[in-house]
Enzyme design. Structure first.
Site, mmCIF file in Angstrom:
data_model
loop_
_atom_site.group_PDB
_atom_site.id
_atom_site.type_symbol
_atom_site.label_atom_id
_atom_site.label_comp_id
_atom_site.label_asym_id
_atom_site.label_seq_id
_atom_site.Cartn_x
_atom_site.Cartn_y
_atom_site.Cartn_z
ATOM 1 N N HIS A 123 1.086 -14.041 0.580
ATOM 2 C CA HIS A 123 1.262 -13.771 -0.844
ATOM 3 C C HIS A 123 1.192 -15.064 -1.666
ATOM 4 C CE1 HIS A 123 2.503 -9.966 -2.948
ATOM 5 N NE2 HIS A 123 2.606 -10.792 -3.971
ATOM 6 N N TYR A 142 1.377 -0.810 -4.238
ATOM 7 C CA TYR A 142 2.759 -0.981 -3.791
ATOM 8 C C TYR A 142 3.331 0.419 -3.758
ATOM 9 C CZ TYR A 142 2.915 -6.067 -4.669
ATOM 10 O OH TYR A 142 2.711 -7.413 -4.638
ATOM 11 N N ASP A 179 3.593 -7.754 2.613
ATOM 12 C CA ASP A 179 4.381 -8.977 2.828
ATOM 13 C C ASP A 179 5.474 -9.178 1.790
ATOM 14 O OD1 ASP A 179 2.794 -9.538 0.668
ATOM 15 O OD2 ASP A 179 1.736 -11.217 1.579
#
Ligand code: FNR
Length: 384
Positions: A272, A135, A163
């Site tokens: 996700h 991330y 996402d």
């Protein structure tokens, strides 16, 4: 109860629901809003039917597959999922050992509960591949340092998750966080109920929201060049969380201007596990749309899916529709519960291995590369 007593993924989930802490169960099980997307990820597999063939010698089936230049014993990987130690003290290391012994790839979450280098040190051989899921942080320098450390520890691919630039509204997780805060006297009633009058406190949002602190919300396609620059040439780039044909086509168009090389090696069609946008398409549907409207993408990059895969037949259906690898998220985490640890994760992989082999034999397909659209009837998908 022992891992061997588990016959399928439903048994694993049931076992986890009885043995995990309330907090771990809420965090693992939860998904956004009314959890309809999470459920649909799985039930959409019912809409695809097989077209099994007869008079084939099915005494030997070969489930070996390829992924990012590696050979895997199954077309299966463990998706990146945070905080495995909520289920077992060995956490992500237990997953690493099980994946190593079973010959599949583990994607290690940016929010793993152990240090990346420690997880990788649990590898069963030097050849065991690993992927790191990133991330990107607001402070890019932090991500750059993270990538340097990961490369040093040993990493074959970086998975960039796209996402969830902000977490979905996971109410099970949130509700429990509020209950706990109230029980420990951290939040009074007035504060909790005035949440919608202003910005909520981070502690009110549950584990999911707390983990997203510092995550960049401003990433654009151009940032792929930045990512490529941080990595040695032999480390592959995988984009996770693509949900439209348009974005997969765009991914195929990203090239390094100086070398002319493609920037994206693989994509994971994913929502996700229903934890981001409620109402987003189940990955199987995105896969079918790709096959219909942009079949050339399968030649340009590897296409994987994850979300709702709970049976060998789910894996085989996804492969028939063009995916080359399929990921599991919750089953891996939940299989650690109740003291199972590595044995639980191994059991999950073995169950899926046996189910995949059975499905292929009954279908009359003897190897992964034989699986194709000729083995499925997808007419019910056309209606969506
Ligand atoms: C996730 N997922 C996830 N994805 C990611 O890229 N980074 C992460 O840190 C996490 N963390 C995470 C935690 C938990 C508890 C879950 C359940 C999921 C999403 C994950 O990679 C995957 O896309 C889904 O879990 C796939 O759906 P299933 O197999 O859980 O239905």
């Amino acid at each position: 109860e022992a891992p061997e007593d588990m016959l399928n993924m439903a048994d694993i989930e049931d076992h986890a629901s009885r043995t995990l802490s309330k907090k771990a169960w809420a965090y693992y099980f939860s998904a956004s809003d009314d959890m309809r997307t999470k459920t649909y990820n799985n039930t959409i597999f019912n809409l695809v039917l097989f077209r099994p063939r007869i008079f084939r010698d099915i005494t030997v089936v070969d489930t070996t597959a390829r992924m990012l230049g590696f050979k895997t014993s199954l077309p299966l990987f463990v998706s990146p999922a945070a905080l495995a130690r909520l289920a077992h003290p060995d956490g992500e290391k237990a997953i690493a050992r099980a994946c190593g012994k079973q010959g599949i790839l583990q994607m290690i979450s940016n929010n793993a509960s152990l240090r990346y280098a420690d997880i990788v040190s649990a590898r069963v051989s030097n050849e065991q591949p690993f992927a790191f899921q990133l991330y990107v942080q607001n402070e890019r320098a932090r991500s750059e340092k993270q990538l340097r450390d990961v490369v040093k520890a040993g990493c074959n691919a970086v998975v960039l998750t796209l996402d969830a630039p902000t977490p979905g509204k996971r109410e099970m997780d949130e509700r429990l966080a509020r209950e706990e805060a109230r029980a420990s006297g951290h939040v009074d009633e007035g504060e909790a109920s005035s949440a919608n009058s202003g910005r909520e406190k981070d502690s009110d949002g549950g584990i999911g929201r707390a983990l997203f602190q510092g995550t960049a919300g401003d990433l654009v396609w151009d940032d792929l060049k930045w990512l490529r620059k941080q990595l040695p040439d032999d480390i592959k780039i995988v984009l996770k969380g693509l949900q439209t044909v348009e974005d997969v086509v765009l991914a195929t168009q990203q090239v390094d201007k100086t070398t002319g090389k493609a920037l994206v090696d693989a994509v994971i069609l994913s929502n996700h596990g229903g934890r981001a946008l409620e109402g987003s398409p189940p990955p199987l549907l995105i896969l079918e749309e790709l096959r219909m409207y942009a079949p050339d993408v399968f030649k340009a990059l590897e296409v994987y899916i994850d979300g709702g895969i709970r049976r060998g037949t789910d894996v085989v259906k996804a492969l028939c529709l063009g995916a080359t690898q399929v990921g599991i998220g919750r089953p891996a985490l939940m299989s650690l519960a109740g003291g199972f640890g590595e044995a639980g994760v191994s059991r999950v992989i073995q169950i899926l291995r046996s189910e995949i082999e059975t499905a292929m034999k009954l279908l009359g397909a003897l190897s992964i590369d034989q699986l194709g659209p000729q083995y499925v009837n997808t007419r019910q998908l056309d209606a969506i």
